[in-house]
Scaffold this motif. Sequence first.
Motif, PDB file in Angstrom:
ATOM      1  N   ALA A 196     -11.689 -81.364  42.000  1.00 24.67           N
ATOM      2  CA  ALA A 196     -10.700 -81.669  43.039  1.00 24.67           C
ATOM      3  C   ALA A 196      -9.729 -82.757  42.582  1.00 24.67           C
ATOM      4  CB  ALA A 196     -11.411 -82.096  44.321  1.00 24.67           C
ATOM      5  N   LEU A 197     -10.229 -83.759  41.869  1.00 24.46           N
ATOM      6  CA  LEU A 197      -9.368 -84.819  41.360  1.00 24.46           C
ATOM      7  C   LEU A 197      -8.383 -84.272  40.339  1.00 24.46           C
ATOM      8  CD1 LEU A 197      -8.576 -87.806  41.006  1.00 24.46           C
ATOM      9  CD2 LEU A 197     -10.409 -87.986  39.309  1.00 24.46           C
ATOM     10  N   GLN A 198      -8.866 -83.431  39.469  1.00 20.21           N
ATOM     11  CA  GLN A 198      -8.013 -82.840  38.443  1.00 20.21           C
ATOM     12  C   GLN A 198      -6.870 -82.038  39.069  1.00 20.21           C
ATOM     13  OE1 GLN A 198     -10.091 -79.905  36.113  1.00 20.21           O
ATOM     14  NE2 GLN A 198      -8.152 -78.866  35.720  1.00 20.21           N
ATOM     15  N   ARG A 199      -7.144 -81.341  40.170  1.00 20.02           N
ATOM     16  CA  ARG A 199      -6.140 -80.468  40.784  1.00 20.02           C
ATOM     17  C   ARG A 199      -5.244 -81.188  41.789  1.00 20.02           C
ATOM     18  NH1 ARG A 199     -10.063 -75.190  41.969  1.00 20.02           N
ATOM     19  NH2 ARG A 199     -10.342 -74.602  39.773  1.00 20.02           N
ATOM     20  N   GLY A 200      -5.820 -82.096  42.554  1.00 18.93           N
ATOM     21  CA  GLY A 200      -5.052 -82.707  43.642  1.00 18.93           C
ATOM     22  C   GLY A 200      -4.593 -84.124  43.388  1.00 18.93           C
ATOM     23  N   GLY A 201      -5.089 -84.764  42.324  1.00 18.90           N
ATOM     24  CA  GLY A 201      -4.738 -86.158  42.097  1.00 18.90           C
ATOM     25  C   GLY A 201      -5.532 -87.066  43.030  1.00 18.90           C
ATOM     26  N   LEU A 254      -6.919 -85.863  46.579  1.00 17.58           N
ATOM     27  CA  LEU A 254      -8.381 -85.857  46.735  1.00 17.58           C
ATOM     28  C   LEU A 254      -8.793 -86.609  47.992  1.00 17.58           C
ATOM     29  CD1 LEU A 254     -11.248 -85.336  45.450  1.00 17.58           C
ATOM     30  CD2 LEU A 254     -10.972 -87.559  44.332  1.00 17.58           C
ATOM     31  N   LEU A 255      -8.226 -87.786  48.209  1.00 17.65           N
ATOM     32  CA  LEU A 255      -8.564 -88.595  49.374  1.00 17.65           C
ATOM     33  C   LEU A 255      -8.166 -87.897  50.666  1.00 17.65           C
ATOM     34  CD1 LEU A 255      -9.577 -91.297  50.547  1.00 17.65           C
ATOM     35  CD2 LEU A 255      -7.256 -92.195  50.238  1.00 17.65           C
ATOM     36  N   LEU A 256      -6.959 -87.328  50.691  1.00 19.65           N
ATOM     37  CA  LEU A 256      -6.485 -86.645  51.905  1.00 19.65           C
ATOM     38  C   LEU A 256      -7.315 -85.399  52.184  1.00 19.65           C
ATOM     39  CD1 LEU A 256      -2.598 -86.904  51.450  1.00 19.65           C
ATOM     40  CD2 LEU A 256      -4.039 -88.193  53.039  1.00 19.65           C
ATOM     41  N   GLY A 257      -7.636 -84.632  51.145  1.00 16.85           N
ATOM     42  CA  GLY A 257      -8.399 -83.403  51.337  1.00 16.85           C
ATOM     43  C   GLY A 257      -9.779 -83.666  51.906  1.00 16.85           C
ATOM     44  N   GLY A 263      -2.278 -77.962  44.697  1.00 11.38           N
ATOM     45  CA  GLY A 263      -3.291 -78.907  44.251  1.00 11.38           C
ATOM     46  C   GLY A 263      -4.004 -79.562  45.416  1.00 11.38           C
ATOM     47  N   PHE A 264      -3.209 -79.966  46.440  1.00 12.86           N
ATOM     48  CA  PHE A 264      -3.814 -80.542  47.644  1.00 12.86           C
ATOM     49  C   PHE A 264      -4.685 -79.513  48.356  1.00 12.86           C
ATOM     50  CE2 PHE A 264      -3.259 -80.627  52.312  1.00 12.86           C
ATOM     51  CZ  PHE A 264      -4.113 -81.688  52.598  1.00 12.86           C
ATOM     52  N   TRP A 265      -4.186 -78.280  48.474  1.00 12.90           N
ATOM     53  CA  TRP A 265      -4.962 -77.243  49.189  1.00 12.90           C
ATOM     54  C   TRP A 265      -6.270 -76.938  48.466  1.00 12.90           C
ATOM     55  CZ3 TRP A 265      -4.015 -75.810  53.996  1.00 12.90           C
ATOM     56  CH2 TRP A 265      -4.751 -74.749  54.520  1.00 12.90           C
ATOM     57  N   ALA A 266      -6.231 -77.023  47.132  1.00 12.72           N
ATOM     58  CA  ALA A 266      -7.455 -76.790  46.369  1.00 12.72           C
ATOM     59  C   ALA A 266      -8.504 -77.853  46.676  1.00 12.72           C
ATOM     60  CB  ALA A 266      -7.144 -76.768  44.872  1.00 12.72           C
ATOM     61  N   THR A 267      -8.075 -79.070  46.972  1.00  6.04           N
ATOM     62  CA  THR A 267      -9.047 -80.111  47.335  1.00  6.04           C
ATOM     63  C   THR A 267      -9.713 -79.806  48.672  1.00  6.04           C
ATOM     64  OG1 THR A 267      -7.458 -81.550  48.498  1.00  6.04           O
ATOM     65  CG2 THR A 267      -7.668 -81.841  46.115  1.00  6.04           C
TER      66      THR A 267
END
Length: 544
Positions: A61-66, A70-73, A237-241
């Motif tokens: 999740a970190l790799q994809r969303g930053g 990651l925190l928001l997801g 990326g966010f949605w992936a988290t």
Amino acid sequence: MADEKILQDERSLQDSNSFGSENNVEHGEHTLHRGLKARQISMIALGGAVGTGLIIGSGTALQRGGPLGLLLGYSVMGLTCWCVMVGLGEMAAFLPHKNGFAGYGSRFVDPALGFALGWNYLLKYLITTPNNINAAGVVIQYWNDSINIAVWMVVFIVFIFLVNMLGVRVFGELEFWFSSIKVVALVGLILMGIIIDLGGNPKHDRIGFRYWDPPYGPMGSYLKSQVHNGHLATFLGFWATLTNALFAYIGTELVGVTVGEAENPRKTIPKAIRQTFFRILVFYVGGVFVIGLVVPSTDNSLFLATKSKTGAAASPFVVATTLAGIKVLNHVINAVILIFTLSAANSDLYIGSRTLYGLAIEGKAPKIFRKVNRMGVPYPSLILCTIFCGLVFLNVASGGAKVFTWGVALVSTFGAITWMCLAFSHIRFMRALEAQGISRHTLPYKAPFQPYASWFALIFTGIVIFFKGFDGFLPWTPATFITSYIGIPIVFLLWLGYKIYYRTRMIPSEKVDLVTGVRSFTEEYPEEKVNKDVGRLRRIWDNI
């Protein structure tokens, strides 16, 4: 006649649900024991559902969303999880039966929904148990890969089977200590991350929010080469988290299944539900926040780990220690991950066997699965669920990481459907109370922010599950698509088949049974208030 039937139902329930009895007998058969103590329920609720989704999956999740994504997801899905849990807590405290989640769907909505929900939840645990055993085997290989992984799988399957066969008291005590270790370990890892971030590392490098600034950035990107749009890649990326966080939170609801074996469910379950908020805030949200501080989302070791491993190498905490120059600690973290996976597999087997038992009690599974031995163990259900652990040997033919990924996709789909069914059952439960003139203030536990919280959980989880397999189209990947969505038609066919065969309909709110099986509230309320509330329920039920 109606009053006499109600009294008979109450006597029958009181006999079958007697607290603390070691020889409970229901309809001439042994039944589950109420052997889970308050401290065990609380600790299982606190650490029982915390597993590989957080300590391993957060790296992907970190790799994809930053770090910010990651925190928001995890925050958004944590809010959704909490909304489901408070609604479940209200129903479980009101009706602490042994029929599992299917009982709430059958009772408050439609028997067809109860059938579909029960089998959906069972399928989830028939898959997630071997998935966690697979993860445990790969964790062992981090130390020694000379022994075939199948050997470790057999050892782990035998171990969790024996623990569950020894009864709920042994299971509860072992899970209490497992969960205690997990809680202490998570707190230690979070504190370790904070210390590393503030400069307490061999390099004496104060990181701060460095990995949130350029060239790293707070938001990541996912599938940028496929969509050719930077903003869309950032959103993906966010949605992936979100989908990753969904898997991490799935299992939190397992405390609702333990009500059938809790010593005093009307007191212990509300307490455990209230702890959910703090667990989500501290462990999940706090944990991923610290991960985003100490590990850059663009680090090559994180990318390679999440692609090839499911053991300690895939954990962002191990990546953090490596970047900080800390040695040996990776082995400690691997041992912690092993405890996480074994604890998860142990509780998964327990929940799966109890779910099948609950279906059999409701007549929605073969009668043989309602058999219970003198120790309160539904052994036919336990044996069947253990047999399905054989799915773990798929790992011999396919890579461990690939099998783990397939399992994550399947489990998160079945888990999300469970959340939606529970949220809808709670909405129908509240409508029944309103239609029959029963104030929610009289309940043992009243869920906050209702009905908005349950509606939010229902709608938002539906959106997430609908779009969770988007990366299966970019490019088209049949395995990803199937494992992401196969659960939806399976549950729909279960619901439709039962509905057509038995010609069931949604139960009108004014006809929902709020009397049968509801024990006296004398443990929580004065006697005069009990008489008033129970009397009102009886009068309403007599007029239906």
